[in-house]
Design a protein around this motif. Structure first.
Motif, PDB file in Angstrom:
ATOM      1  N   GLY A   1       0.774  -1.229   0.000  1.00  0.00           N
ATOM      2  CA  GLY A   1       0.000   0.000   0.000  1.00  0.00           C
ATOM      3  C   GLY A   1       0.804   1.277   0.000  1.00  0.00           C
ATOM      4  O   GLY A   1       0.237   2.362  -0.081  1.00  0.00           O
ATOM      5  N   VAL A   2       2.141   1.175   0.070  1.00  0.00           N
ATOM      6  CA  VAL A   2       2.946   2.402   0.133  1.00  0.00           C
ATOM      7  C   VAL A   2       3.015   3.110  -1.218  1.00  0.00           C
ATOM      8  O   VAL A   2       3.295   4.299  -1.281  1.00  0.00           O
ATOM      9  N   GLY A   3       2.760   2.387  -2.305  1.00  0.00           N
ATOM     10  CA  GLY A   3       2.777   3.015  -3.634  1.00  0.00           C
ATOM     11  C   GLY A   3       3.769   2.404  -4.602  1.00  0.00           C
ATOM     12  O   GLY A   3       4.106   3.029  -5.610  1.00  0.00           O
ATOM     13  N   LYS A   4       4.229   1.179  -4.354  1.00  0.00           N
ATOM     14  CA  LYS A   4       5.228   0.540  -5.229  1.00  0.00           C
ATOM     15  C   LYS A   4       4.752   0.436  -6.670  1.00  0.00           C
ATOM     16  O   LYS A   4       5.477   0.779  -7.597  1.00  0.00           O
ATOM     17  N   THR A   5       3.528  -0.059  -6.839  1.00  0.00           N
ATOM     18  CA  THR A   5       3.021  -0.276  -8.196  1.00  0.00           C
ATOM     19  C   THR A   5       2.827   1.048  -8.922  1.00  0.00           C
ATOM     20  O   THR A   5       3.160   1.171 -10.110  1.00  0.00           O
ATOM     21  N   GLN A   6       2.314   2.059  -8.209  1.00  0.00           N
ATOM     22  CA  GLN A   6       2.139   3.376  -8.826  1.00  0.00           C
ATOM     23  C   GLN A   6       3.483   3.932  -9.295  1.00  0.00           C
ATOM     24  O   GLN A   6       3.611   4.454 -10.414  1.00  0.00           O
ATOM     25  N   VAL A   7       4.504   3.829  -8.438  1.00  0.00           N
ATOM     26  CA  VAL A   7       5.834   4.339  -8.788  1.00  0.00           C
ATOM     27  C   VAL A   7       6.420   3.530  -9.937  1.00  0.00           C
ATOM     28  O   VAL A   7       7.020   4.088 -10.866  1.00  0.00           O
ATOM     29  N   ALA A   8       6.234   2.205  -9.899  1.00  0.00           N
ATOM     30  CA  ALA A   8       6.768   1.352 -10.967  1.00  0.00           C
ATOM     31  C   ALA A   8       6.185   1.738 -12.321  1.00  0.00           C
ATOM     32  O   ALA A   8       6.905   1.850 -13.319  1.00  0.00           O
ATOM     33  N   TYR A   9       4.873   1.968 -12.375  1.00  0.00           N
ATOM     34  CA  TYR A   9       4.250   2.294 -13.660  1.00  0.00           C
ATOM     35  C   TYR A   9       4.517   3.738 -14.079  1.00  0.00           C
ATOM     36  O   TYR A   9       4.521   4.048 -15.278  1.00  0.00           O
ATOM     37  N   GLU A  10       4.765   4.607 -13.117  1.00  0.00           N
ATOM     38  CA  GLU A  10       5.198   5.965 -13.467  1.00  0.00           C
ATOM     39  C   GLU A  10       6.583   5.910 -14.111  1.00  0.00           C
ATOM     40  O   GLU A  10       6.852   6.583 -15.123  1.00  0.00           O
ATOM     41  N   LEU A  11       7.472   5.108 -13.534  1.00  0.00           N
ATOM     42  CA  LEU A  11       8.810   4.935 -14.128  1.00  0.00           C
ATOM     43  C   LEU A  11       8.697   4.300 -15.508  1.00  0.00           C
ATOM     44  O   LEU A  11       9.357   4.743 -16.463  1.00  0.00           O
ATOM     45  N   HIS A  12       7.869   3.284 -15.613  1.00  0.00           N
ATOM     46  CA  HIS A  12       7.697   2.592 -16.899  1.00  0.00           C
ATOM     47  C   HIS A  12       7.194   3.554 -17.979  1.00  0.00           C
ATOM     48  O   HIS A  12       7.686   3.552 -19.111  1.00  0.00           O
ATOM     49  N   ARG A  13       6.235   4.393 -17.610  1.00  0.00           N
ATOM     50  CA  ARG A  13       5.664   5.353 -18.562  1.00  0.00           C
ATOM     51  C   ARG A  13       6.704   6.355 -19.040  1.00  0.00           C
ATOM     52  O   ARG A  13       6.693   6.787 -20.192  1.00  0.00           O
ATOM     53  N   ARG A  14       7.640   6.689 -18.145  1.00  0.00           N
ATOM     54  CA  ARG A  14       8.573   7.771 -18.458  1.00  0.00           C
ATOM     55  C   ARG A  14       9.984   7.297 -18.819  1.00  0.00           C
ATOM     56  O   ARG A  14      10.852   8.116 -19.107  1.00  0.00           O
ATOM     57  N   LEU A  15      10.210   5.989 -18.776  1.00  0.00           N
ATOM     58  CA  LEU A  15      11.499   5.434 -19.218  1.00  0.00           C
ATOM     59  C   LEU A  15      11.252   4.611 -20.475  1.00  0.00           C
ATOM     60  O   LEU A  15      10.843   3.440 -20.397  1.00  0.00           O
ATOM     61  N   PRO A  16      11.461   5.191 -21.634  1.00  0.00           N
ATOM     62  CA  PRO A  16      11.205   4.462 -22.880  1.00  0.00           C
ATOM     63  C   PRO A  16      11.989   3.143 -22.915  1.00  0.00           C
ATOM     64  O   PRO A  16      13.144   3.077 -22.522  1.00  0.00           O
ATOM     65  N   GLY A  17      11.308   2.097 -23.378  1.00  0.00           N
ATOM     66  CA  GLY A  17      11.963   0.807 -23.494  1.00  0.00           C
ATOM     67  C   GLY A  17      12.070   0.040 -22.195  1.00  0.00           C
ATOM     68  O   GLY A  17      12.790  -0.962 -22.122  1.00  0.00           O
ATOM     69  N   SER A  18      11.349   0.478 -21.151  1.00  0.00           N
ATOM     70  CA  SER A  18      11.387  -0.243 -19.876  1.00  0.00           C
ATOM     71  C   SER A  18      10.275  -1.286 -19.848  1.00  0.00           C
ATOM     72  O   SER A  18       9.379  -1.315 -20.706  1.00  0.00           O
ATOM     73  N   PHE A  19      10.320  -2.154 -18.826  1.00  0.00           N
ATOM     74  CA  PHE A  19       9.357  -3.245 -18.706  1.00  0.00           C
ATOM     75  C   PHE A  19       9.094  -3.508 -17.224  1.00  0.00           C
ATOM     76  O   PHE A  19      10.038  -3.548 -16.430  1.00  0.00           O
ATOM     77  N   VAL A  20       7.816  -3.677 -16.856  1.00  0.00           N
ATOM     78  CA  VAL A  20       7.456  -4.007 -15.480  1.00  0.00           C
ATOM     79  C   VAL A  20       7.266  -5.516 -15.377  1.00  0.00           C
ATOM     80  O   VAL A  20       6.445  -6.100 -16.095  1.00  0.00           O
ATOM     81  N   CYS A  21       8.013  -6.144 -14.485  1.00  0.00           N
ATOM     82  CA  CYS A  21       7.922  -7.589 -14.262  1.00  0.00           C
ATOM     83  C   CYS A  21       7.485  -7.798 -12.810  1.00  0.00           C
ATOM     84  O   CYS A  21       8.266  -7.559 -11.883  1.00  0.00           O
ATOM     85  N   ASP A  22       6.242  -8.218 -12.622  1.00  0.00           N
ATOM     86  CA  ASP A  22       5.646  -8.296 -11.291  1.00  0.00           C
ATOM     87  C   ASP A  22       5.642  -9.739 -10.775  1.00  0.00           C
ATOM     88  O   ASP A  22       4.854 -10.567 -11.247  1.00  0.00           O
ATOM     89  N   PRO A  23       6.489 -10.058  -9.786  1.00  0.00           N
ATOM     90  CA  PRO A  23       6.555 -11.430  -9.271  1.00  0.00           C
ATOM     91  C   PRO A  23       5.287 -11.910  -8.588  1.00  0.00           C
ATOM     92  O   PRO A  23       5.127 -13.106  -8.356  1.00  0.00           O
ATOM     93  N   GLU A  24       4.371 -11.005  -8.251  1.00  0.00           N
ATOM     94  CA  GLU A  24       3.107 -11.429  -7.638  1.00  0.00           C
ATOM     95  C   GLU A  24       2.331 -12.343  -8.571  1.00  0.00           C
ATOM     96  O   GLU A  24       1.619 -13.233  -8.123  1.00  0.00           O
TER      97      GLU A  24
END
Length: 199
Positions: free
Chosen positions: A10-33
């Protein structure tokens, strides 16, 4: 490079991850959940518990991330709460030992802040003393240890500000954000809606 975004639920990991993904071209989110919930669905009810306690999950996460980082020519972003030092070493530590550039960030906040964020992200019927709320103090206490550095205080910071801080620490340059308040709010709600868990 692999950016591991840790923190209490609930601290905001997923929100921060997708903000980084949106703003880092060529990045990828890999969620172990995803792997964890898949394993839970494949186990009979009496064998289900915290999937992080499954050695199979930890091995699977390590092998998956190792394969992704070797085969993908971009930044890999991993939003995942891991508070057991031994489990952290088994995955992030083993990836470093394999020669991968793993940057770990533990998002921290006052317990009151995390509770407020949890209340804001879940559906009204799911509010109350949920499992995630019950884990807040345990997670924060564990993640403040030196082995979980780099610590990032998120109180009073927006999601874009936290993402930009992580990007600077990692030595990458995010694209500028042109979101206004309404767009930012709608984007956060969309990310939250996509990641509601019913397992």
């Amino acid at each position: 490079m692999l950016l591991w975004i840790n923190g209490p639920f609930g601290v905001g990991k997923t929100q921060v991850a997708y903000e980084l993904h949106r703003r880092l071209p060529g990045s990828f989110v890999c969620d172990p959940e995803h792997l964890g919930f898949a394993l839970r669905r494949m186990l009979p009810e009496p064998m289900r518990g915290d999937f992080q306690d499954l050695a199979l999950w930890r091995r699977g996460v390590h092998e998956m991330l190792d394969s992704v980082v070797r085969g993908f020519d971009g930044t890999v972003i991993v939003p995942m709460t891991v508070v057991e030092p031994a489990y952290h070493r088994e995955m992030a530590g083993a990836l470093r030992a394999s020669g991968h550039d793993v940057r770990h960030f533990a998002l921290l906040a006052h317990p009151r802040t995390v509770r407020r964020r949890l209340r804001g992200r879940v559906m009204p019927l799911m509010r109350g003393d949920s499992w995630a709320v019950q884990q807040i103090d345990r997670c924060l206490e564990a993640l403040r240890r030196p082995e979980f550095e780099r610590h990032v205080a998120t109180d009073g910071r927006t999601v874009p500000e936290v993402a930009e801080l992580i990007a600077r620490e990692a030595g990458v340059t995010p694209a500028p954000s042109s979101d206004g308040r309404v767009t930012h709010y709608l984007r956060r709600q969309w990310v939250s809606a996509k990641h509601i868990r019913f397992d």
